[in-house]
Structures are given as C-alpha cells and as structure tokens.
Design a protein around this motif. Structure first.
Motif, PDB file in Angstrom:
ATOM      1  N   ASP A   1      33.157 -24.178  80.548  1.00  0.00           N
ATOM      2  CA  ASP A   1      34.166 -25.046  80.513  1.00  0.00           C
ATOM      3  C   ASP A   1      34.939 -25.279  81.879  1.00  0.00           C
ATOM      4  OD1 ASP A   1      36.554 -22.408  79.550  1.00  0.00           O
ATOM      5  OD2 ASP A   1      35.811 -23.012  81.496  1.00  0.00           O
ATOM      6  N   TRP A   2      35.756 -25.999  81.992  1.00  0.00           N
ATOM      7  CA  TRP A   2      36.394 -26.662  83.039  1.00  0.00           C
ATOM      8  C   TRP A   2      36.840 -25.650  84.034  1.00  0.00           C
ATOM      9  CZ3 TRP A   2      39.054 -32.037  82.171  1.00  0.00           C
ATOM     10  CH2 TRP A   2      38.118 -32.852  81.700  1.00  0.00           C
ATOM     11  N   ASP A   3      37.592 -24.696  83.312  1.00  0.00           N
ATOM     12  CA  ASP A   3      38.035 -23.683  84.388  1.00  0.00           C
ATOM     13  C   ASP A   3      37.023 -22.879  84.770  1.00  0.00           C
ATOM     14  OD1 ASP A   3      40.946 -22.868  81.898  1.00  0.00           O
ATOM     15  OD2 ASP A   3      40.762 -24.074  83.912  1.00  0.00           O
ATOM     16  N   SER A   4      35.880 -22.493  84.105  1.00  0.00           N
ATOM     17  CA  SER A   4      34.895 -21.975  84.708  1.00  0.00           C
ATOM     18  C   SER A   4      34.135 -22.647  85.757  1.00  0.00           C
ATOM     19  CB  SER A   4      33.902 -21.075  83.625  1.00  0.00           C
ATOM     20  OG  SER A   4      33.457 -22.024  82.887  1.00  0.00           O
TER      21      SER A   4
ATOM     22  N   ALA B   1      41.026 -35.868  82.753  1.00  0.00           N
ATOM     23  CA  ALA B   1      39.979 -35.859  83.413  1.00  0.00           C
ATOM     24  C   ALA B   1      39.898 -36.310  84.632  1.00  0.00           C
ATOM     25  CB  ALA B   1      38.834 -36.795  82.554  1.00  0.00           C
ATOM     26  N   ILE B   2      40.544 -37.304  85.234  1.00  0.00           N
ATOM     27  CA  ILE B   2      40.659 -37.697  86.512  1.00  0.00           C
ATOM     28  C   ILE B   2      41.309 -36.565  87.375  1.00  0.00           C
ATOM     29  CG2 ILE B   2      41.361 -39.575  88.038  1.00  0.00           C
ATOM     30  CD1 ILE B   2      39.458 -40.309  86.231  1.00  0.00           C
ATOM     31  N   GLU B   3      42.450 -36.114  86.828  1.00  0.00           N
ATOM     32  CA  GLU B   3      42.853 -35.183  87.675  1.00  0.00           C
ATOM     33  C   GLU B   3      42.094 -33.941  87.839  1.00  0.00           C
ATOM     34  OE1 GLU B   3      46.908 -34.589  85.696  1.00  0.00           O
ATOM     35  OE2 GLU B   3      47.644 -36.070  87.120  1.00  0.00           O
ATOM     36  N   PHE B   4      41.217 -33.552  86.977  1.00  0.00           N
ATOM     37  CA  PHE B   4      40.325 -32.478  87.241  1.00  0.00           C
ATOM     38  C   PHE B   4      39.273 -32.751  88.089  1.00  0.00           C
ATOM     39  CE2 PHE B   4      37.915 -28.970  86.237  1.00  0.00           C
ATOM     40  CZ  PHE B   4      36.424 -29.217  86.221  1.00  0.00           C
ATOM     41  N   THR B   5      39.024 -33.986  88.307  1.00  0.00           N
ATOM     42  CA  THR B   5      38.032 -34.424  89.273  1.00  0.00           C
ATOM     43  C   THR B   5      38.712 -34.246  90.641  1.00  0.00           C
ATOM     44  OG1 THR B   5      37.064 -36.136  87.762  1.00  0.00           O
ATOM     45  CG2 THR B   5      36.329 -36.157  89.747  1.00  0.00           C
ATOM     46  N   LYS B   6      39.732 -34.819  90.662  1.00  0.00           N
ATOM     47  CA  LYS B   6      40.484 -34.801  92.136  1.00  0.00           C
ATOM     48  C   LYS B   6      40.720 -33.396  92.377  1.00  0.00           C
ATOM     49  CE  LYS B   6      43.800 -37.308  93.055  1.00  0.00           C
ATOM     50  NZ  LYS B   6      45.482 -38.048  92.920  1.00  0.00           N
ATOM     51  N   GLN B   7      40.835 -32.446  91.519  1.00  0.00           N
ATOM     52  CA  GLN B   7      40.961 -30.901  91.868  1.00  0.00           C
ATOM     53  C   GLN B   7      39.658 -30.630  92.305  1.00  0.00           C
ATOM     54  OE1 GLN B   7      41.413 -28.471  88.446  1.00  0.00           O
ATOM     55  NE2 GLN B   7      41.773 -26.493  89.847  1.00  0.00           N
ATOM     56  N   LEU B   8      38.618 -31.168  92.040  1.00  0.00           N
ATOM     57  CA  LEU B   8      37.313 -30.762  92.472  1.00  0.00           C
ATOM     58  C   LEU B   8      37.385 -31.093  93.914  1.00  0.00           C
ATOM     59  CD1 LEU B   8      35.086 -31.411  89.349  1.00  0.00           C
ATOM     60  CD2 LEU B   8      35.748 -29.256  90.241  1.00  0.00           C
ATOM     61  N   VAL B   9      37.666 -32.362  94.127  1.00  0.00           N
ATOM     62  CA  VAL B   9      37.719 -33.017  95.426  1.00  0.00           C
ATOM     63  C   VAL B   9      38.480 -32.070  96.374  1.00  0.00           C
ATOM     64  CG1 VAL B   9      38.280 -34.847  96.723  1.00  0.00           C
ATOM     65  CG2 VAL B   9      36.934 -35.239  94.349  1.00  0.00           C
TER      66      VAL B   9
ATOM     67  N   LEU C   1      29.590 -28.581  78.576  1.00  0.00           N
ATOM     68  CA  LEU C   1      31.005 -27.958  78.949  1.00  0.00           C
ATOM     69  C   LEU C   1      31.923 -28.103  77.742  1.00  0.00           C
ATOM     70  CD1 LEU C   1      31.502 -28.335  82.648  1.00  0.00           C
ATOM     71  CD2 LEU C   1      30.363 -26.569  81.305  1.00  0.00           C
ATOM     72  N   THR C   2      32.981 -27.255  77.536  1.00  0.00           N
ATOM     73  CA  THR C   2      33.923 -27.348  76.617  1.00  0.00           C
ATOM     74  C   THR C   2      35.034 -27.944  77.162  1.00  0.00           C
ATOM     75  OG1 THR C   2      33.049 -25.524  75.488  1.00  0.00           O
ATOM     76  CG2 THR C   2      35.165 -26.563  74.679  1.00  0.00           C
TER      77      THR C   2
END
Lengths: 286, 318, 435
Positions: free
Chosen positions: C181-184, C243-251, C303-304
């Motif tokens: 999932d996203w956290d993992s 979803a965008i904020e998640f991507t930004k977190q990855l960046v 992913l969930t």
C-alpha cells in the motif's frame, strides 16, 4: 602530413622566433581541446563498436552491431533514402541558385537589390511557419510521405544561402572575361555557362556541400512529412529505431555512426573548397 | 587582356544603375541591362521556389493564424483571439525569454570560441589544417547523433559525466533535470554545435586581412593585444557583424538542438518559441495558436533582418 | 579562354527544360487514379498499423495480413506508420482519400474520427462475431469499452496497462519488502534510497507520457480520476489531491530521483537495468525490455490506496474501420479474420502485450509468462481508462492523451514547487482548452 595553405608564409624558423617557440604549447593545447570537443563523437563510435552485453564477449571491438543493423533493419533503405534526397536536393539547389547567383552578381537594378533583400528575409523565416501550410498544400498532391516532397522543401530552405555563395564567388570573376566572350559572339547566357560556370568549381562545390549538409542533417521537415517506415530518412529512422529498442545502444549508435560518415567524409575531403566567407562578402557587397 | 580584379572582395557599390569604376564598365553594363529578359529567366526558377515554398505558405499561415483550425482545414475565423491567447500565456513569455538567452549565448559563445580558434590557427602549428577539419565536426554531424551522444553522457546517475563529478566529490549535477542547469546545458550544446561555423567565417575574414599592417604596428610598438583590438578587429568588423546576425537567425530558428536534448523541459525552462509552436501545432493539434506563435516570430525576425540588412548595406557604401 | 561551343551542348533551353521536368514530377504523381467503386480480387486494400513491438511484430503481423485470402474478396497490404505525428498522418491521408480502409492507431483515435464521421461503426461485425462465438472469447468489458452512443467505434485487440514492478535483488539488498500500500511504498522507498536507488521509477522528460500516466494511475488507485460520471472534466477532487500530495511526498523524500524529471523512457529503463530503480509503475513489457529472464524483475500485486481502493490505468489498443473504404463488407471480413488470427502474434512470441481474448490467454506460451498471467489476473479486472468514472470513451480523450498538458502537469508535480490543488486546477484549465 599537414598543409600550411591557411598560414602566412613562414620566415625561416629560428629558435628565438616567438612563433616557433610557442608552437608546441599551442599544438598540445589544440590536441587537448580537440579531444574534449570530440568526446561525444568518440562515445558514439565506442558504443557502436562495443559488443552486446548479452553476447558475452567482453572488451573486444566488434562490427557485429553494424552487421546487424545493415542486414536486419531498414537502415540500408533509410541510408539510400537520405542519399537520394540529399543528392537530389543538391542538384536541384545548384541548378536553381547558379543562374540566380549570376543575376545577383551581375545584375544592376532596384529589382535585383529587392531580390537580394527577399533572399535574405526568406532565410530568416522560421521553418514552422512554412511547414504547416506546406503540409496542407502537399497533402492532396500526394507529396506527404514522399521523398520528392521533402526534396522540394530542402531546395527552398537552402536556396538563399547557396545563391549568395554562388553570387559571392561569381563576384570574384572579372567581368572582362565575359566581355571577351561577348565580343566573340556569345550570348549572355552563353557567357554565363562558358566563362562563369567553367571557372566556378570551388563556388559551386561550396554551395553543393552546404546544400548537402542542410538536407542530410534536417530533422524537423523529415519528421513532419515522412510517415511510413520504408520512406524514412536516416534521421527519423534512427529516432524511431531508438524509441523502439531503447536499451540497445550498440545498434542505435551503429546507425548513428553510419549517419555521421557521409558528411564527415565529404568535409574531410572537400573542405578546402568550402568557404563561407562568401556569404559575408556577398551580404556586404549588395 | 589584363585581369582587373584580383582580391577576394566583391566589387562595391552594386546598388542602382550607376555602377562604379572598373567593376562595371559601360559596355558590360549596357549589355547586361539590355538582356533584362534573360536575367529574369535565369532568376525565374528561384523566384518560383520562393513563391511556392515561402510566399504562399506565409500568406496561408497568416490566414491560419486568425482561424481556429486543424492541419486538414483552416477552420472558422476567430480574428485576433489566437494572438491574444498566445500573448497572454505564461508559456509564451517563458519561451520568448529563453529564446533570447539561447540566442545571445549561442551567438557570442560560439563567436568567442570560433574567433579564438581562428586566430590561433593563423599561427604556426603543426597539423593546423587537420585540427581545422576535426574541429568542424560538431557542426557537420547531424544533431540527432550529437543529441543522443550528449544524452548518453549526462542524463542519468549512471552516465559518465555525473559519475565523474561524483567521484571528484562535486555532488551530482542534474544537467537535464534542474531548470537552471538545463538552460546552461542547452546553451553549451548550442555553442558546441555552432562554433565551427564561426571559426570558418572568422578564418576567411582573417585571411583577407593584409598582414603588412602588423609590421607597421609592430614598429609603432603595438603589443599583441593592441594589434588584435586596434588593428584586426576594426578591419574585420563587418564580417563579424554579419556572422553575428546570421548566427542569431540560426539560433532563433533552431528546432533540433533544443527539441532533441531536453524537449523544452524541465517545466518549460528550456522551451524556445519554435519548439513551443511545433508542440502547439503537432501535439496539441491547435494549429491556430501554434501558427500565431510562428507568425509573431516571423514578424520580429523579418523586421530585424530588414533593418540589419539595410544597416550593413549602408555601411558598405561608405 | 575558349571560343568553341561547349561539347555537351548545354543551352538555356535545355536547362529550362530540365527545370520544368523536375517541377512537373510531383504534379504527375498526384494524377494517379483513386481506387473507387467496384472491388474485386485484384484490388488491394490497405491496413495501416503502428509499431507495437520489435521488428518481429511487424513482420508477423504483415504475414497474417498477406495470408488472408477469401474468394471474391480483395487482398490486403500491411504498412507500419510511425508514432511521430501519427494523428496528422491519418487525418491528412483520410482527408485526401489516400488513407487505409482499416487501421490500428492511438487508443482514442477511433473516437476522434468517429466524431468526424470517418469511422465505419463495427456493430454489424459485433453481431457477426456473436453468432460465430468469437464474441464470448473476448475478456469482459473489452469490447464494451469501444461503445459509444452511436455504436462500436473499433474492435479491441490488445491491452496496455500500467502495473507495479519491483526488482527482487535490489529490495533484498535494501532489506525492504514489496510494498502493498502507499505507506509501505514510502517505507520501501526510504530503504532503497539508503542504497542509492529510487523507490518509484518514473520518466518525466518533456513529451513522454510515462510520468503523467503513473500519476494518474495513483489517482485511479485512490478512486480518483480526471472526469466525472458524465464525462465532464473534474480534476480537482479530494482523491486526486491526495494522490498528488502523495507523489509530492515521494519527490520530497527523494524516493523519486530528482533527475527523473528529465528522463526519457530509455533513461528510465537503463536505470532499472543499472540497479538504480527498485520499484515503479511501468507497462507490461518491462522484464522483456530489460532482457531479464531470471524473474528478478517481477510484477507486484496492485497497491491498496489509503481508502482501501485499487485501480490502474489501461489503454485498449484497437483496430478501426473507416468509411473511406471501397467495400465495408471487405473491411469487416478482413477485420474478423485478423481478430481470429492474431493469436499467431502471441504463439510466435512476436508481441509482448496483454491480449483481449481468453483463447490467447490460455495459450501455454502465454501461461508460461508469469508476469503476464499475474497482470491478467490481478490488474485487468481493476483497470480503468482515462475516462473513468465515465463509462464510455469519447473523442476528447485523444487530445488529453496526445497533448502537452499531461506531461507538463507531471513536470510541475515532480518539480515539487506547486501546491497540489493548484497544479490540478492548472491541469483542468489547460485540458479545458483542448477538449
């Protein structure tokens, strides 16, 4: 090994002559500088000669990539298309710009100056403003996806410069030579052919080389106007091959090397005919 | 019959029917003007090409720029809407800005390098001609090839140049990913591609310089730098200006170097007007605005080139 | 100086004559007669296809086409069209009556041309295939994805999906697990970063759609989407913003490598190969592109999302028939034949795409490809197109797919300087211009 034709006549070299003292420094400087400048080209050649990682051979230079692209892909066809288009453009461009250059060189009138101005303005036009209308013009004429179509466009886009080059070279031929021909009964055109053209090999070659280079190296016109695989020139073919076989650097660079060779060979052998000073001179003198 | 013109300089004062001096003696002049028809015929093929490949498209493009159409039909009339949209778009001004930077750096960068090399090639160096040919290569080889090679050299962390920087402890430069660095990389690429042309132009300009003036200068005690700035530069000023103008036009009209190296990215930092126009027409399929951009470019370039052309001609008559 | 006439007899007249000849060649070329009206076994109709794979693909497909022979029906020729400006190729050809009768193309091309009245709807063909039983062989939803209010615009032949991939050896080296999932994903990403690798491989270079497709996959993973149920633009939604904020977190965490904003597809794939990418979204052919046969590079399960949703992006590759054909009957007969015989492409291992027919999925050679089997089993059921949650495709999607807006949007997100909501708003207004 070297020709010193571009250097001033050297005075007998003495060891105290500042020119010869510094020359080995300059020489090494040039060696280093040239090496650095040419790194991308060395990289291209090296990658082309490198064996495929999967083939297991290590460290040995191999022409396997060249064999592969020439026999298993459309590279040979693309090479043929590029040569055809480039040579065709050169022939037509020279045929069109030689007489035009003569007019520019010998003509005297407001019209001729206007023509000179038009030539200058034309080569300043961004190609994209021409590409879209030409696309729409060519579509019903079946000139899309057609090598003749792009040949015409190449002629159009190089004509200004080749005409200048011709004009500049013709300027260096004294008009008295033509006068003598006229006295002997030649027509104006006859004088053009017999006196001017006969003595203009360097100018014609210069223009021809320039036109060849423009046609060979063009990318934008080729990607807009060429479609199907067998009609592509090397430029577009290489890009599409690259996109489909993105990790195969060996074959991709092999095609790249094949694409580099003709202009390099032409320049290496004919560079002493190539003069761009003419453009500057002919611009100034009009 | 004695030859009258021996130098490589073209005869002066070509404008107008009043030719000057030995270049166009009366018999030749009248012969030429009497054959106006033949001259017209000789120029005819090139006039046809100009009409077909340049004038017609220009008129058609003007039409397209005030319409909202596609590549297969011109579409409905929208007046100045396309221009309004284009001129108020941030992307347009961003691209315009980089086009200027790219051209300025491209022109002066390539000129400085090309001129320096041309000067050095005038001195005695073994193999000067070979160097000259080798140094022509960046300009001679297709940009498709060089862009691919440059990309291979700098694009990813595993590429040679970033790895070299890292091993020297300089961190990992993001040549193509950092907006500012990408701009520098593109400009450098352009200088690399263009300096040979400048080298050629300067070489041939320098070849026309009379070396006797240097003897006189040396006797007056002029050092090398003074010889360069007081003697050489003024003598070849005009070819220099011409080379700048030509190169500026080449830079503004350069599609391939930008498109193939960065595609105009990242985030439009290396976008030029030409790439923007291309993408608007061929990716967004919005011919109207795309041609409007192209037309704005054309307008500016035509005005500048006419003005500069007249400048050059005026100064040459002096 | 010579006074004699040149021996080659070169004269002004000869010169003009040559120029005139050269000029007339293109005009002559345009005079070739068009194929029209009657059709018999001597006519050759055109099938244009895209380069869907390595050269073997085009060779095998061409063979299938030329093997077609039915009494009384014309034969067909095969031609590959390049992706560069492909839409212009097709539209100019069709506008000038030099286009194909049947073709493959971009995912939404058929919808575009249908709106222009150039597509011959496939309803009749669908009926024929229902009675022949072929219809039931198609995976659920695939043929229906081609339906519009006016009929079926094309027939599907392959699927292109975005799936999550991982590199086993690299994850082991980092001591990380395959994300579920996203956290993992963030956890794994951080572990990969410690060994100098990226946890989310993405190609953000100008003109490449990989990055925006990956981001949209995340949006669909979170049950977001670009449109609403009625097909209107609806980008600025809660789920999308997440979803965008998640991507930004990855960046921000460097899980997405800062260089990726300039990567071409080639750069990205080579980074996978160089052990610099341990996890990411990619098309089904990644293992094949890398030449990995050891199973080191494998498909992860979907992913969930943070709200428990699954979903991914898909494109239905399709084949369309044009109204510009000498015989609609011939077109349908050929297309039916091609759909029934394209199984050869997979049998001969000439294509690495997900098929739409169960009979192809059941092929031993296909079943032997663990990646593909997993993709069909786990991803195909949850796959959605750009139009989601609207159910039918429409012409505007082609502009979305082909235009600049998507990858410009992705670059803005990857740059990390714009607020998530704002970047979606900008995307929405840019897309509105082309829709």
């Amino acid at each position: 090994m070297t020709s010193t034709s571009t250097l001033p006549k050297p005075v007998k070299a003495k060891t105290s002559d500042p020119q010869s003292r510094g020359q080995w420094w300059r020489f090494s400087g040039f060696v280093v500088f040239t090496f650095v400048i040419l790194i991308p080209i060395f990289a291209t050649v090296a990658l082309a000669l490198r064996p495929e990682q999967s083939s297991g051979e290590e460290g040995t230079a191999t022409i396997a990539n060249f064999v592969y692209v020439l026999s298993e892909t459309l590279t040979l066809k693309w090479l043929g298309n590029s040569i055809l288009v480039a040579l065709g453009s050169v022939v037509i461009a020279v045929a069109v710009s030689a007489p035009a250059g003569y007019v520019l060189s010998r003509g005297r009138s407001k019209l001729v100056s206007g023509y000179a101005l038009a030539l200058f303005v034309i080569q300043a036009l961004p190609i994209i403003v021409l590409v879209v209308p030409l696309f729409m013009l060519f579509a019903p004429l079946r000139l899309i996806d057609n090598l003749v179509g792009i040949m015409i466009i190449y002629v159009g886009s190089t004509m200004s410069v080749t005409t200048w080059m011709m004009a500049a070279y013709f300027d260096t031929i004294p008009i008295t030579l033509e006068e003598a021909a006229w006295i002997d009964g030649c027509s104006l055109f006859g004088g053009f052919v017999r006196v001017i053209l006969r003595n203009s090999l360097p100018g014609v070659l210069s223009a021809a080389i320039f036109a060849f280079l423009q046609a060979w190296n063009d990318y934008l016109i080729a990607i807009v106007f060429l479609r199907s695989d067998p009609t592509l020139t090397l430029q577009v073919g290489l890009q599409t091959f690259f996109q489909q076989n993105s990790t195969e650097w060996g074959p991709v660079m092999a095609i790249s090397v094949i694409m580099i060779l003709p202009p390099v060979i032409i320049f290496a052998t004919l560079n002493r005919y190539f003069s761009v000073g003419g453009i500057g001179g002919s611009l100034a003198g009009r | 019959m004695t030859p009258t013109l021996t130098t490589a300089r073209p005869a002066r004062g070509r404008v107008g029917l009043a030719g000057r001096g030995a270049a166009t003696p009366p018999p030749a002049r009248s012969r030429i003007s009497a054959n106006a028809v033949i001259l017209l015929l000789m120029a005819l093929p090139s006039l046809l090409v100009i009409l077909l490949i340049n004038v017609y498209p220009l008129i058609y493009a003007a039409n397209q720029s005030v319409r909202m159409g596609s590549l297969i039909d011109a579409g409905p009339f929208v007046g100045a809407d396309n221009f309004a949209e284009v001129l108020t778009a941030e992307s347009f001004w961003q691209a315009a800005g980089f086009t200027v930077i790219f051209s300025v750096v491209g022109v002066f960068g390539s000129w400085v390098v090309g001129f320096a090399i041309a000067l050095m090639l005038r001195t005695r160096i073994p193999g000067a001609n070979t160097f000259k040919v080798l140094l022509l290569m960046p300009w001679v080889i297709p940009v498709v090839s060089s862009a691919m090679a440059w990309n291979w050299l700098i694009a990813t962390p595993s590429s040679p140049l970033p790895m070299m920087f890292e091993s020297l402890g300089l961190g990992r430069p993001l040549f193509l990913a950092d907006p500012v660095l990408a701009m520098i990389t593109v400009c450098l690429f352009k200088v690399w591609v263009s300096f040979p042309f400048m080298m050629l132009m300067m070489s041939s300009a320098l070849a026309g310089v009379d070396t006797n003036v240097y003897e006189a200068g040396k006797m007056d005690g002029a050092g090398r730098w003074q010889q360069l700035t007081q003697l050489t530069l003024p003598m070849i000023a005009r070819p220099i200006y011409i080379s700048w103008i030509l190169m500026a036009i080449f830079c503004v009209n350069d599609f391939t170097t930008v498109y193939l190296l960065t595609g105009g990215g990242p985030v439009g930092s290396t976008n030029t007007l030409l790439v923007l126009a291309y993408r608007t027409v061929f990716q967004d399929m919005r011919t109207g605005p795309g041609v409007a951009i192209a037309f704005l470019m054309t307008f500016v370039l035509v005005v500048i080139s006419v003005v500069l052309y007249r400048q050059i001609r005026k100064s040459s008559l002096q | 100086m010579e006074n004699s006439t040149p021996s080659n007899g070169f004269t002004r007249r000869g010169f003009l004559g040559f120029a005139g000849l050269a000029a007339s060649i293109p005009l002559l070329a345009s005079c070739a007669p068009n194929a029209s009206g009657t059709v018999d076994s001597d006519t050759v109709l055109k099938f244009w296809d895209m380069p869907w794979g390595a050269p073997e693909y085009s060779d095998t497909a061409a063979r299938i086409v030329t093997d077609y022979s039915k009494s009384g029906m014309p034969s067909w020729s095969y031609q590959t069209i390049q992706w560069n400006n492909f839409y212009q190729t097709f539209s100019s050809a069709i506008a000038s009556n030099t286009g194909p009768a049947v073709s493959g193309g971009g995912g939404f091309q058929a919808f575009q041309f249908a709106e222009l009245g150039k597509i011959a709807y496939a309803d009749n063909l669908v009926e024929t295939m229902k009675s022949s039983g072929s219809y039931d062989d198609f995976l659920p939803g695939t043929i229906d994805s081609m339906k519009t209010a006016d009929g079926y615009v094309a027939m599907p032949w392959a699927l292109d999906l975005r799936v999550f991939w991982y590199k086993q050896s690299l994850l082991e080296k980092a001591g990380a697990d395959v994300p579920t999932d996203w956290d993992s994903l963030v956890t794994t990403g951080k572990a990969l970063r410690k060994i100098g690798a990226s946890g989310f491989g993405i190609a953000g270079g100008s003109g490449y759609n990989h990055a925006p497709q990956a981001i949209i996959t995340l949006m669909l993973n979170n049950n977001g989407g670009l449109f609403d149920k009625d097909g209107n633009l609806d980008c600025v939604t809660e789920r999308n913003i997440e979803a965008i904020e998640f991507t930004k977190q990855l960046v921000a965490e460097n899980i997405i490598d800062p260089g990726m904003i300039s990567y071409s597809m080639d750069n990205l794939v080579s980074q996978w190969g160089d052990d610099k990418v341990g996890f990411g979204i990619h098309e089904p052919g990644l293992a094949l592109q890398l030449g990995d046969t050891t199973g080191d590079v494998s498909v992860a399960s979907p992913l969930t999302g943070p709200h428990g949703d699954t979903g991914t992006l898909m494109f239905v590759n399709n084949i369309m028939m044009y109204t510009e054909t000498p015989s609609q009957e011939a077109s349908e007969s050929f297309l039916e034949y091609y759909l029934d015989n394209m199984i050869t492409l997979w049998e001969d291992d000439a294509v690495s795409r997900i098929p739409v027919r169960q009979s192809i999925v059941d092929l031993p050679i296909f079943q032997g490809n663990t990646h593909f089997v997993k993709i069909v089993k786990e991803y195909q059921p949850i796959a959605k197109s750009y139009a989601y949650p609207a159910s039918a495709g429409f012409a505007g999607l082609a502009a979305v797919d082909g235009g600049m807006q998507l990858w410009q949007f992705a670059q803005t997100v990857l740059e990390g300087k714009t607020d998530a909501k704002k970047s979606l708003e900008d995307l929405s207004s840019e897309l509105a211009k082309v829709l």
